[in-house]
Design a protein around this motif. Structure first.
Motif, short mmCIF file in Angstrom:
data_model
loop_
_atom_site.label_atom_id
_atom_site.label_comp_id
_atom_site.label_asym_id
_atom_site.label_seq_id
_atom_site.Cartn_x
_atom_site.Cartn_y
_atom_site.Cartn_z
N PRO A 235 -6.57 -4.19 6.50
CA PRO A 235 -5.63 -5.02 5.72
C PRO A 235 -5.45 -4.53 4.28
CG PRO A 235 -7.16 -6.39 6.96
CD PRO A 235 -7.68 -4.99 7.05
N ARG A 236 -6.54 -4.05 3.67
CA ARG A 236 -6.45 -3.58 2.28
C ARG A 236 -5.69 -2.27 2.19
NH1 ARG A 236 -12.48 -3.44 0.35
NH2 ARG A 236 -11.51 -2.99 -1.67
N ALA B 81 -2.00 -3.11 2.69
CA ALA B 81 -1.41 -3.69 1.48
C ALA B 81 -1.16 -2.61 0.44
CB ALA B 81 -2.34 -4.77 0.93
N GLY C 184 1.95 -0.72 1.03
CA GLY C 184 3.20 -1.46 0.93
C GLY C 184 3.59 -2.27 2.14
N TYR C 185 2.71 -2.39 3.14
CA TYR C 185 3.01 -3.23 4.31
C TYR C 185 2.82 -4.70 3.93
CZ TYR C 185 2.79 0.98 7.22
OH TYR C 185 3.00 2.21 7.78
N ARG C 186 3.66 -5.56 4.49
CA ARG C 186 3.58 -6.99 4.21
C ARG C 186 3.64 -7.78 5.52
NH1 ARG C 186 2.06 -4.99 0.38
NH2 ARG C 186 2.89 -5.04 -1.76
N ASP C 187 2.98 -8.93 5.54
CA ASP C 187 3.06 -9.81 6.71
C ASP C 187 4.51 -10.27 6.90
OD1 ASP C 187 0.36 -9.54 6.85
OD2 ASP C 187 -0.11 -11.54 6.10
N GLU C 188 4.99 -10.19 8.13
CA GLU C 188 6.35 -10.63 8.43
C GLU C 188 6.32 -11.44 9.72
OE1 GLU C 188 9.20 -7.53 8.48
OE2 GLU C 188 8.69 -6.77 6.48
N LEU D 194 1.11 -9.26 11.46
CA LEU D 194 0.33 -9.00 10.25
C LEU D 194 0.62 -7.60 9.74
CD1 LEU D 194 -3.10 -10.50 11.32
CD2 LEU D 194 -1.31 -11.60 9.95
N ALA D 195 0.44 -7.41 8.43
CA ALA D 195 0.69 -6.11 7.81
C ALA D 195 -0.20 -5.04 8.44
CB ALA D 195 0.44 -6.20 6.31
#
Length: 351
Positions: free
Chosen positions: A261-262, A265, A268-272, A276-277
């Motif tokens: 997850p870190r 992030a 530049g990935y984001r939850d949509e 999950l990112a």
């Protein structure tokens, strides 16, 4: 403070400035391969400054970058691999080597180094595949150009006939029991479809053709689409590796579950919605790794066939060739779109 002739404070200021500039480049979204080259250029500047401060060598010497440093592909915490190359054994200069290395150690560089004559380096490359692949990527940094040229000519002129098969066996051992790219915690270098597979393609081309001019070899063995697959993967995988090094503050190449997850992030990935990112990030990683794995397998297979002397070519129809038992199409998309049934005819022909 001066250590063995090198102004360490000045080198430290230079390196800190370079690191800040490189991290900013990465944070701007620059592709990973460009950042990897920038890191190698910055490290080269520091090494050359330390070399210049050590004073002129008393005898013939060529200072070369090898391994990833030689390829100009480095991550923030990569090793700095150096070869001090001498003409004769009695020319070796431990004092000069130490004067170059101590400032680099003081900057906390992880330096891998060797001090060898041309004959010793070539002989060791013939015996040890990992030494061989490291030296295939050698690049002159400073010193005697004629000596370095002679070393490269002897290295490529005396490659073992079994070098390519050794590379294939080495890759097989490394990937044993890891025959899927979709590992839960992939290793960015050593897992299937990772950076080692990318490098193995380049080494295979060099070993199979006995030439360092890799850029000229790509079109002979890979089509435009396959080359684009490798280039896109290299840009992406290096970007992921930079993020992992910067995030952890050390050389770390295992994508552990809690770090995903870190890393996502940071890239530049984001939850949509329900995705999950980290899931989106890993999906893209697997896509690139799968492409690298496929092209690496294809390239090694083609090279091994040529090494066995199979050079058969047969024209099947306009725009279609069978080369060494493989179907080659001049314009695959157009040829199949004109008549999709052609695919079935090819299968029938292969049978």
């Amino acid at each position: 403070m001066t250590l063995n002739g090198a102004p360490v404070a000045e080198l430290r200021r230079r390196w800190q400035g370079d690191r800040q500039r490189i991290e900013a480049l990465h944070r701007q979204g620059t592709d990973g391969l460009t950042v990897a080259h920038a890191i190698a250029v910055a490290v080269e500047g520091v090494v050359l400054q330390a070399y210049a401060a050590a004073g002129p060598p008393a005898r013939r010497l060529a200072l070369a970058a090898v391994g990833g440093f030689g390829r100009s592909e480095m991550a923030p915490h990569s090793d700095v691999d150096l070869l001090f190359l001498f003409d004769r054994e009695r020319d070796q200069s431990p004092g000069l080597v130490s004067a170059v290395l101590h400032p680099l150690w003081d900057l906390h560089f992880d330096v891998g180094h060797s001090s060898r004559t041309v004959a010793q380096a070539v002989a060791l490359a013939r015996q040890d595949l990992e030494v061989c692949t490291s030296l295939l990527d050698a690049r002159l940094l400073a010193g005697d150009e004629e000596l370095f040229t002679r070393f490269r000519e002897r290295l490529y002129g005396r490659l073992p006939r079994a070098a390519l098969s050794r590379l294939q066996a080495w890759r097989g051992r490394r990937l044993e029991n890891r025959d899927s790219v979709q590992l839960l915690e992939p290793h960015l270098k050593d897992s299937p479809g990772g950076l080692r597979d990318l490098q193995a393609v380049g080494w295979a081309l060099q070993l199979g053709s006995a030439t360092p001019e890799v850029a000229l070899l790509w079109p002979r063995y890979l089509d435009v689409e396959d080359r684009a697959t490798l280039e896109a993967a290299a840009r992406y995988l290096w970007r992921v590796r930079h993020e992992l090094h910067l995030l952890t503050g050390r050389r770390r190449d295992l994508l552990e579950h809690e770090l995903k997850p870190r890393v996502a992030a940071g890239l530049g990935y984001r939850d949509e919605g329900s995705e999950l990112a980290a899931e989106a990030f890993m999906r893209e990683y697997y896509l690139h790794a799968r492409g690298v794995w496929r092209v690496a397998e294809l390239t090694l297979e083609r090279l091994s066939r040529r090494a066995r002397g199979a050079h058969r070519s047969l024209a099947l129809e306009r725009g279609v060739l069978a080369v060494d038992g493989e179907i080659v199409l001049v314009d695959p998309a157009a040829w199949f779109s004109e008549d999709p049934v052609r695919l079935l005819r090819l299968f029938h022909l292969a049978q």
